[in-house]
Design a protein around this motif. Structure first.
Motif, PDB file in Angstrom:
ATOM      1  N   SER A 191      32.108  36.611  35.706  1.00 40.20           N
ATOM      2  CA  SER A 191      32.824  36.805  34.431  1.00 40.20           C
ATOM      3  C   SER A 191      32.456  38.118  33.743  1.00 40.20           C
ATOM      4  N   ASN A 192      31.295  38.665  34.049  1.00 36.57           N
ATOM      5  CA  ASN A 192      30.846  39.881  33.358  1.00 36.57           C
ATOM      6  C   ASN A 192      31.028  41.154  34.178  1.00 36.57           C
ATOM      7  N   ILE A 193      31.725  41.057  35.305  1.00 36.88           N
ATOM      8  CA  ILE A 193      31.945  42.264  36.103  1.00 36.88           C
ATOM      9  C   ILE A 193      33.409  42.678  36.019  1.00 36.88           C
ATOM     10  N   SER A 194      33.710  43.892  36.426  1.00 36.43           N
ATOM     11  CA  SER A 194      35.081  44.398  36.338  1.00 36.43           C
ATOM     12  C   SER A 194      35.974  43.714  37.369  1.00 36.43           C
ATOM     13  N   PHE A 195      37.262  43.719  37.088  1.00 32.11           N
ATOM     14  CA  PHE A 195      38.237  43.104  37.996  1.00 32.11           C
ATOM     15  C   PHE A 195      38.226  43.798  39.359  1.00 32.11           C
ATOM     16  N   ASN A 196      38.134  45.126  39.354  1.00 30.85           N
ATOM     17  CA  ASN A 196      38.119  45.869  40.620  1.00 30.85           C
ATOM     18  C   ASN A 196      36.915  45.508  41.483  1.00 30.85           C
ATOM     19  N   LEU A 247      46.410  44.333  42.917  1.00 26.81           N
ATOM     20  CA  LEU A 247      46.670  42.999  42.363  1.00 26.81           C
ATOM     21  C   LEU A 247      46.616  43.065  40.841  1.00 26.81           C
ATOM     22  N   PRO A 248      47.547  42.385  40.165  1.00 29.08           N
ATOM     23  CA  PRO A 248      47.641  42.521  38.705  1.00 29.08           C
ATOM     24  C   PRO A 248      46.588  41.743  37.908  1.00 29.08           C
ATOM     25  N   ASN A 249      46.117  40.606  38.456  1.00 35.71           N
ATOM     26  CA  ASN A 249      45.221  39.766  37.662  1.00 35.71           C
ATOM     27  C   ASN A 249      44.431  38.809  38.563  1.00 35.71           C
ATOM     28  N   VAL A 250      43.531  38.057  37.929  1.00 38.14           N
ATOM     29  CA  VAL A 250      42.672  37.109  38.655  1.00 38.14           C
ATOM     30  C   VAL A 250      43.496  36.012  39.311  1.00 38.14           C
ATOM     31  N   TYR A 251      44.558  35.590  38.653  1.00 37.21           N
ATOM     32  CA  TYR A 251      45.416  34.544  39.206  1.00 37.21           C
ATOM     33  C   TYR A 251      45.943  34.954  40.587  1.00 37.21           C
ATOM     34  N   MET A 252      46.441  36.184  40.688  1.00 37.92           N
ATOM     35  CA  MET A 252      46.982  36.666  41.955  1.00 37.92           C
ATOM     36  C   MET A 252      45.874  36.883  42.986  1.00 37.92           C
ATOM     37  N   LEU A 253      44.698  37.281  42.517  1.00 40.53           N
ATOM     38  CA  LEU A 253      43.561  37.427  43.423  1.00 40.53           C
ATOM     39  C   LEU A 253      43.219  36.088  44.048  1.00 40.53           C
TER      40      LEU A 253
END
Length: 225
Positions: A27-32, A74-80
């Motif tokens: 939760s505390n790291i970047s999406f990339n 990928l646009p967001n966590v959901y798609m990941l």
């Protein structure tokens, strides 16, 4: 890796739970960074199961395509999550099919081995399971599912059919027939033969040869063999 264990068990619910648990730790790291991490995890999974793929396996290029789509676009966590679970689902399905096919081959090979080696008195489920690299309990279930008989029933039926043939076509003594089909204890052979055919081996031989003998006389003869 727990994901690999769940994939081997074809437990997609456990895979989903494990994936969500990993996400919660990030939760505390970047999406990339999360994308790069899960891309690496999926690649490691593919590497773990690489030996199960053949050169003409259609699942492998599909998995590679799914892996390539787990990227920073990928646009967001959901798609990941969606992309990763698609990858895991395909991999788990492949493993399930591969395991089933392997189990079928192992059971068929065991059946063929029994057909050729029924005369070995040491032939056992443990021996065949060891040859297949599986536990006796698990291999016993595979054999029964694929062949339609338990190991013990199939071995017994195979031996009895051969004994029946020898009684009809030869004049071998009963104790030699018992040994020829892998049963050292002649009394045990009498017992299982009578249970299957409703008569003792000697009575069966005389019936098939057209001789009519007194039952008591037959039993007396067999007792003295």
């Amino acid at each position: 890796m727990k994901l690999a264990e769940h994939i081997r068990a074809n437990d997609l619910d456990a895979c989903s739970h494990e994936f969500d648990l990993a996400l919660s730790y990030m939760s505390n790291i970047s999406f990339n960074t999360a994308v790069a991490y899960f891309n690496h995890v999926m690649m490691s999974l593919l590497d773990d199961f690489s030996t199960t793929f053949t050169d003409d396996d259609t699942a492998y290029p599909i998995l590679m395509d799914k892996l390539n789509k787990i990227d920073r676009q990928l646009p967001n966590v959901y798609m990941l999550r969606k992309r990763c679970m698609e990858f895991i689902t395909i991999l788990a399905h492949h493993q399930s099919i591969n395991r089933k096919y392997g189990n079928e081959l192992a059971a068929d090979a065991a059946k063929e081995y029994i057909d050729k080696n029924y005369a070995n008195p040491d032939l056992s489920l443990k021996m065949l399971a060891g040859m297949a690299g599986l536990s006796s309990a698990y291999f016993g279930k595979i054999f029964a599912t694929q062949i339609g008989y338990s190991f013990s029933d199939y071995l017994s039926n195979t031996r009895m059919k051969k004994a029946e043939q020898l009684l009809r076509e030869t004049k071998l003594p009963i104790n030699q027939i018992s040994e020829a089909i892998g049963i050292v204890n002649t009394n045990y052979f009498y017992s299982i033969f009578k249970k299957k055919y409703g008569m003792t081996p000697l009575a069966y031989r005389r019936t098939r040869s057209g001789e009519v003998e007194d039952i008591k006389s037959e039993e007396q003869d067999e007792t003295t063999e």
